[in-house]
Design a protein around this motif. Structure first.
Motif, short mmCIF file in Angstrom:
data_model
loop_
_atom_site.label_atom_id
_atom_site.label_comp_id
_atom_site.label_asym_id
_atom_site.label_seq_id
_atom_site.Cartn_x
_atom_site.Cartn_y
_atom_site.Cartn_z
N PHE A 1 -35.88 -35.81 -13.36
CA PHE A 1 -35.14 -36.60 -12.55
C PHE A 1 -35.28 -36.28 -11.15
CE2 PHE A 1 -31.75 -39.53 -11.79
CZ PHE A 1 -30.49 -38.90 -11.50
N SER A 2 -35.35 -37.12 -10.59
CA SER A 2 -36.04 -36.88 -9.01
C SER A 2 -35.22 -37.56 -8.02
CB SER A 2 -37.39 -37.62 -8.85
OG SER A 2 -38.37 -37.29 -9.75
N LEU A 3 -34.83 -36.86 -6.98
CA LEU A 3 -33.76 -37.12 -5.87
C LEU A 3 -34.94 -37.44 -4.80
CD1 LEU A 3 -31.06 -37.58 -4.72
CD2 LEU A 3 -31.19 -35.28 -4.04
N ILE A 4 -34.55 -38.84 -4.16
CA ILE A 4 -35.41 -39.16 -2.97
C ILE A 4 -34.64 -39.52 -1.68
CG2 ILE A 4 -37.04 -40.79 -2.17
CD1 ILE A 4 -37.29 -41.44 -5.40
N LEU A 5 -34.87 -38.72 -0.73
CA LEU A 5 -34.20 -38.95 0.62
C LEU A 5 -35.26 -40.04 1.45
CD1 LEU A 5 -33.05 -36.22 -0.39
CD2 LEU A 5 -32.81 -35.74 1.94
N GLU A 6 -34.79 -41.34 1.37
CA GLU A 6 -35.78 -42.28 2.04
C GLU A 6 -36.06 -42.09 3.39
OE1 GLU A 6 -37.16 -44.73 0.07
OE2 GLU A 6 -35.73 -44.44 -1.69
N SER A 7 -35.31 -41.45 4.30
CA SER A 7 -35.64 -41.18 5.63
C SER A 7 -34.47 -40.20 5.97
CB SER A 7 -35.50 -42.48 6.60
OG SER A 7 -35.64 -42.02 7.86
N ALA A 8 -35.09 -38.67 5.88
CA ALA A 8 -34.39 -37.70 6.24
C ALA A 8 -33.39 -37.57 7.37
CB ALA A 8 -35.04 -36.46 5.89
N SER A 9 -32.28 -37.38 7.39
CA SER A 9 -31.51 -37.01 8.61
C SER A 9 -30.93 -35.77 8.57
CB SER A 9 -30.49 -38.22 8.59
OG SER A 9 -29.57 -37.95 7.70
N THR A 10 -30.60 -35.27 9.84
CA THR A 10 -30.07 -33.70 10.04
C THR A 10 -28.77 -33.52 9.03
OG1 THR A 10 -28.89 -34.45 11.96
CG2 THR A 10 -31.01 -33.46 12.29
N ASN A 11 -28.28 -34.68 8.92
CA ASN A 11 -26.89 -34.49 8.16
C ASN A 11 -27.04 -34.47 6.54
OD1 ASN A 11 -27.36 -37.15 7.47
ND2 ASN A 11 -25.54 -37.79 8.73
N GLN A 12 -28.39 -34.48 6.30
CA GLN A 12 -28.65 -34.13 4.90
C GLN A 12 -29.33 -32.75 4.69
OE1 GLN A 12 -31.28 -37.78 4.37
NE2 GLN A 12 -29.98 -38.53 3.07
N THR A 13 -28.89 -31.72 5.59
CA THR A 13 -29.42 -30.50 5.41
C THR A 13 -28.16 -29.96 4.59
OG1 THR A 13 -30.40 -30.26 7.56
CG2 THR A 13 -29.35 -28.36 6.72
N SER A 14 -28.74 -29.42 3.64
CA SER A 14 -27.68 -28.80 2.39
C SER A 14 -28.68 -28.36 1.39
CB SER A 14 -26.82 -30.15 2.08
OG SER A 14 -25.96 -29.89 1.33
N MET A 15 -27.52 -27.77 0.37
CA MET A 15 -28.07 -27.39 -0.85
C MET A 15 -27.82 -28.38 -1.88
SD MET A 15 -29.19 -24.99 -2.85
CE MET A 15 -28.71 -22.95 -2.36
N TYR A 16 -29.05 -28.52 -2.61
CA TYR A 16 -29.14 -29.56 -3.69
C TYR A 16 -29.21 -28.96 -5.16
CZ TYR A 16 -29.45 -32.96 0.13
OH TYR A 16 -29.20 -33.64 1.30
N LEU A 17 -28.62 -29.26 -5.98
CA LEU A 17 -28.38 -28.95 -7.29
C LEU A 17 -28.84 -29.99 -8.16
CD1 LEU A 17 -25.36 -26.47 -7.18
CD2 LEU A 17 -27.62 -25.45 -6.71
N CYS A 18 -29.52 -29.53 -9.14
CA CYS A 18 -29.75 -30.60 -10.36
C CYS A 18 -29.11 -29.74 -11.55
CB CYS A 18 -31.25 -30.55 -10.36
SG CYS A 18 -31.79 -31.51 -12.16
N ALA A 19 -28.54 -30.67 -12.47
CA ALA A 19 -27.92 -30.33 -13.72
C ALA A 19 -28.12 -31.06 -14.85
CB ALA A 19 -26.29 -30.22 -13.58
#
Lengths: 114, 116
Positions: B74-92
């Motif tokens: 399962f892939s997560l795609i950030l189409e055009s990364a922005s500074t407000n997408q700075t974060s921890m990303y968890l997959c489950a």
């Protein structure tokens, strides 16, 4: 919409003490699940304990137990004989019976002091 | 033991870049999830998939897309990364069928993404 509230952003206790973490939730559902998850520093989130709403008996897992009060919509976690390894973020979460998605509280940072 | 593996622990990207976060589970689970974790906000669901090629938006899908071509990935795609997408990303992942593990979500170690 369902919400989950953890009112204690941070707690600290001495090793071997008992500590209780609070969680309240808001729902109009009758059938649901409640969970406590633990996230140790720099480590994976893992399940601590799970409660099904239709079960009146409180769930227990070794030193971890819950106090589930359905009418009050309260689901607190009690950790007995706390250990240094219990230091972690603890998250309370709610799941509707008909749905696979979890609604999460903001978390409580628990520090066990030696 | 269930194993959920996220491809990177730490990632640093530039604003405007396309970012791919990968997640693989080895327990043949039907359900997979992507969350974003920010201090004081708990975990917020970005997208959820209940089968191959099936997806549902979570609470904060804006700026993200997902892909599930195989059951285990399962892939997560950030189409055009922005500074407000700075974060921890968890997959489950989870198994919605009956049994003691029903609906328990198993997590990867997380990817800490910084967008500069």
């Amino acid at each position: 919409a369902q919400t989950v509230t953890q009112s204690q952003p941070e707690m600290s206790v001495q090793e071997a003490e008992t500590v209780t973490l609070s969680c309240t939730y808001d729902t109009s559902e009758n059938n649901y699940y409640l969970f406590w998850y633990k996230q140790p520093p720099s480590r994976q989130m893992i399940l601590v304990i799970r409660q099904e709403a239709y079960k009146q008996q409180n769930a227990t897992e070794n030193r971890f137990s819950v106090n589930f009060q359905k009418a009050a919509k309260s689901f607190s976690l009690k950790i007995s004989d706390s250990q240094l390894g219990d230091t972690a973020m603890y998250f309370c979460a709610f799941m509707k019976h008909s749905n696979y998605q979890l609604i999460w509280g903001a978390g409580t940072k628990l520090i066990i002091k030696p | 033991d269930v194993k959920v593996t996220q491809s990177s622990r730490y990632l640093v990207k530039r604003t405007g870049e396309k970012v791919f976060l990968e997640c693989v589970q080895d327990m043949d689970h039907e359900n997979m999830f992507w969350y974003r974790q920010d201090p004081g906000l708990g975990l917020r669901l970005i997208y959820f998939s209940y089968d191959v090629k099936m997806k549902e938006k979570g609470d904060i899908p804006e700026g993200y897309s997902v892909s599930r071509e195989k059951k285990e990935r399962f892939s997560l795609i950030l189409e055009s990364a922005s500074t407000n997408q700075t974060s921890m990303y968890l997959c489950a992942s989870s198994d919605p069928s009956s049994g003691v593990a029903k609906n328990i979500q198993y997590f990867g170690a997380g990817t800490r993404l910084s967008v500069l």
